[in-house]
Design a protein around this motif. Structure first.
Motif, PDB file in Angstrom:
ATOM      1  N   LEU A   4      -9.266   8.760 -13.033  1.00 46.68           N
ATOM      2  CA  LEU A   4     -10.076   7.560 -12.870  1.00 46.68           C
ATOM      3  C   LEU A   4      -9.195   6.321 -12.789  1.00 46.68           C
ATOM      4  O   LEU A   4      -9.352   5.483 -11.897  1.00 46.68           O
ATOM      5  CB  LEU A   4     -11.058   7.449 -14.039  1.00 46.68           C
ATOM      6  N   ALA A   5      -8.239   6.200 -13.699  1.00 44.66           N
ATOM      7  CA  ALA A   5      -7.336   5.047 -13.708  1.00 44.66           C
ATOM      8  C   ALA A   5      -6.490   4.986 -12.442  1.00 44.66           C
ATOM      9  O   ALA A   5      -6.327   3.919 -11.846  1.00 44.66           O
ATOM     10  CB  ALA A   5      -6.441   5.099 -14.938  1.00 44.66           C
ATOM     11  N   ASN A   6      -5.966   6.123 -12.018  1.00 44.02           N
ATOM     12  CA  ASN A   6      -5.139   6.152 -10.806  1.00 44.02           C
ATOM     13  C   ASN A   6      -5.946   5.769  -9.575  1.00 44.02           C
ATOM     14  O   ASN A   6      -5.465   5.030  -8.708  1.00 44.02           O
ATOM     15  CB  ASN A   6      -4.513   7.533 -10.612  1.00 44.02           C
ATOM     16  N   SER A   7      -7.159   6.264  -9.468  1.00 45.00           N
ATOM     17  CA  SER A   7      -8.007   5.942  -8.319  1.00 45.00           C
ATOM     18  C   SER A   7      -8.377   4.467  -8.304  1.00 45.00           C
ATOM     19  O   SER A   7      -8.372   3.824  -7.253  1.00 45.00           O
ATOM     20  CB  SER A   7      -9.270   6.805  -8.336  1.00 45.00           C
ATOM     21  N   LEU A   8      -8.691   3.924  -9.476  1.00 46.43           N
ATOM     22  CA  LEU A   8      -9.014   2.499  -9.553  1.00 46.43           C
ATOM     23  C   LEU A   8      -7.820   1.639  -9.153  1.00 46.43           C
ATOM     24  O   LEU A   8      -7.967   0.636  -8.447  1.00 46.43           O
ATOM     25  CB  LEU A   8      -9.467   2.130 -10.970  1.00 46.43           C
ATOM     26  N   GLU A   9      -6.638   2.051  -9.588  1.00 46.02           N
ATOM     27  CA  GLU A   9      -5.434   1.304  -9.234  1.00 46.02           C
ATOM     28  C   GLU A   9      -5.196   1.321  -7.736  1.00 46.02           C
ATOM     29  O   GLU A   9      -4.901   0.300  -7.114  1.00 46.02           O
ATOM     30  CB  GLU A   9      -4.225   1.882  -9.958  1.00 46.02           C
ATOM     31  N   ARG A  10      -5.353   2.486  -7.122  1.00 40.49           N
ATOM     32  CA  ARG A  10      -5.173   2.592  -5.669  1.00 40.49           C
ATOM     33  C   ARG A  10      -6.173   1.726  -4.919  1.00 40.49           C
ATOM     34  O   ARG A  10      -5.841   1.059  -3.940  1.00 40.49           O
ATOM     35  CB  ARG A  10      -5.315   4.036  -5.213  1.00 40.49           C
ATOM     36  N   LEU A  11      -7.431   1.765  -5.360  1.00 40.75           N
ATOM     37  CA  LEU A  11      -8.457   0.964  -4.700  1.00 40.75           C
ATOM     38  C   LEU A  11      -8.181  -0.524  -4.854  1.00 40.75           C
ATOM     39  O   LEU A  11      -8.347  -1.297  -3.906  1.00 40.75           O
ATOM     40  CB  LEU A  11      -9.837   1.305  -5.264  1.00 40.75           C
ATOM     41  N   ALA A  12      -7.751  -0.928  -6.023  1.00 43.88           N
ATOM     42  CA  ALA A  12      -7.449  -2.343  -6.255  1.00 43.88           C
ATOM     43  C   ALA A  12      -6.293  -2.794  -5.371  1.00 43.88           C
ATOM     44  O   ALA A  12      -6.332  -3.886  -4.803  1.00 43.88           O
ATOM     45  CB  ALA A  12      -7.114  -2.565  -7.725  1.00 43.88           C
ATOM     46  N   MET A  13      -5.285  -1.969  -5.249  1.00 45.36           N
ATOM     47  CA  MET A  13      -4.136  -2.326  -4.414  1.00 45.36           C
ATOM     48  C   MET A  13      -4.542  -2.383  -2.944  1.00 45.36           C
ATOM     49  O   MET A  13      -4.079  -3.253  -2.206  1.00 45.36           O
ATOM     50  CB  MET A  13      -2.996  -1.340  -4.637  1.00 45.36           C
ATOM     51  N   ALA A  14      -5.407  -1.478  -2.521  1.00 41.62           N
ATOM     52  CA  ALA A  14      -5.844  -1.461  -1.125  1.00 41.62           C
ATOM     53  C   ALA A  14      -6.712  -2.685  -0.826  1.00 41.62           C
ATOM     54  O   ALA A  14      -6.614  -3.276   0.245  1.00 41.62           O
ATOM     55  CB  ALA A  14      -6.607  -0.187  -0.829  1.00 41.62           C
ATOM     56  N   ASP A  15      -7.551  -3.066  -1.783  1.00 42.20           N
ATOM     57  CA  ASP A  15      -8.399  -4.244  -1.588  1.00 42.20           C
ATOM     58  C   ASP A  15      -7.561  -5.516  -1.527  1.00 42.20           C
ATOM     59  O   ASP A  15      -7.915  -6.455  -0.823  1.00 42.20           O
ATOM     60  CB  ASP A  15      -9.431  -4.359  -2.709  1.00 42.20           C
ATOM     61  N   ALA A  16      -6.457  -5.558  -2.253  1.00 38.05           N
ATOM     62  CA  ALA A  16      -5.604  -6.733  -2.252  1.00 38.05           C
ATOM     63  C   ALA A  16      -4.908  -6.910  -0.908  1.00 38.05           C
ATOM     64  O   ALA A  16      -4.585  -8.019  -0.506  1.00 38.05           O
ATOM     65  CB  ALA A  16      -4.570  -6.622  -3.366  1.00 38.05           C
ATOM     66  N   ASP A  17      -4.693  -5.814  -0.217  1.00 36.43           N
ATOM     67  CA  ASP A  17      -4.021  -5.860   1.085  1.00 36.43           C
ATOM     68  C   ASP A  17      -5.071  -5.713   2.177  1.00 36.43           C
ATOM     69  O   ASP A  17      -5.393  -4.617   2.604  1.00 36.43           O
ATOM     70  CB  ASP A  17      -2.973  -4.749   1.156  1.00 36.43           C
ATOM     71  N   GLN A  18      -5.623  -6.831   2.648  1.00 42.36           N
ATOM     72  CA  GLN A  18      -6.719  -6.823   3.615  1.00 42.36           C
ATOM     73  C   GLN A  18      -6.337  -6.175   4.946  1.00 42.36           C
ATOM     74  O   GLN A  18      -7.187  -5.675   5.660  1.00 42.36           O
ATOM     75  CB  GLN A  18      -7.194  -8.257   3.866  1.00 42.36           C
ATOM     76  N   GLU A  19      -5.072  -6.173   5.265  1.00 34.65           N
ATOM     77  CA  GLU A  19      -4.615  -5.648   6.544  1.00 34.65           C
ATOM     78  C   GLU A  19      -4.542  -4.127   6.565  1.00 34.65           C
ATOM     79  O   GLU A  19      -4.462  -3.512   7.618  1.00 34.65           O
ATOM     80  CB  GLU A  19      -3.233  -6.214   6.869  1.00 34.65           C
TER      81      GLU A  19
END
Length: 59
Positions: A4-19
């Motif tokens: 759960l933590a790893n998936s949330l981290e990946r999603l947060a990083m992907a959302d931060a990079d709009q491109e």
């Protein structure tokens, strides 16, 4: 919980990079995260009901 933590981290990083384009792996992780969140929710409800039953508070 680690998944759960790893998936949330990946999603947060992907959302931060709009491109960034969402990869199939990220989408699979998101689906796994939703499944995990659902399992946690159901388990918490079952635990709550069991505790009510233990104290004789069921209908």
């Amino acid at each position: 919980m680690t998944a759960l933590a790893n998936s949330l981290e990946r999603l947060a990083m992907a959302d931060a990079d709009q491109e960034r384009v969402y990869s199939e792996t990220l989408i699979d992780d998101y689906e796994d995260l939703l499944d995990l969140a659902n399992d946690v929710y159901v388990a918490s409800l079952e635990t709550h009901l069991a505790s009510l039953s233990c104290f004789g508070l069921t209908h």
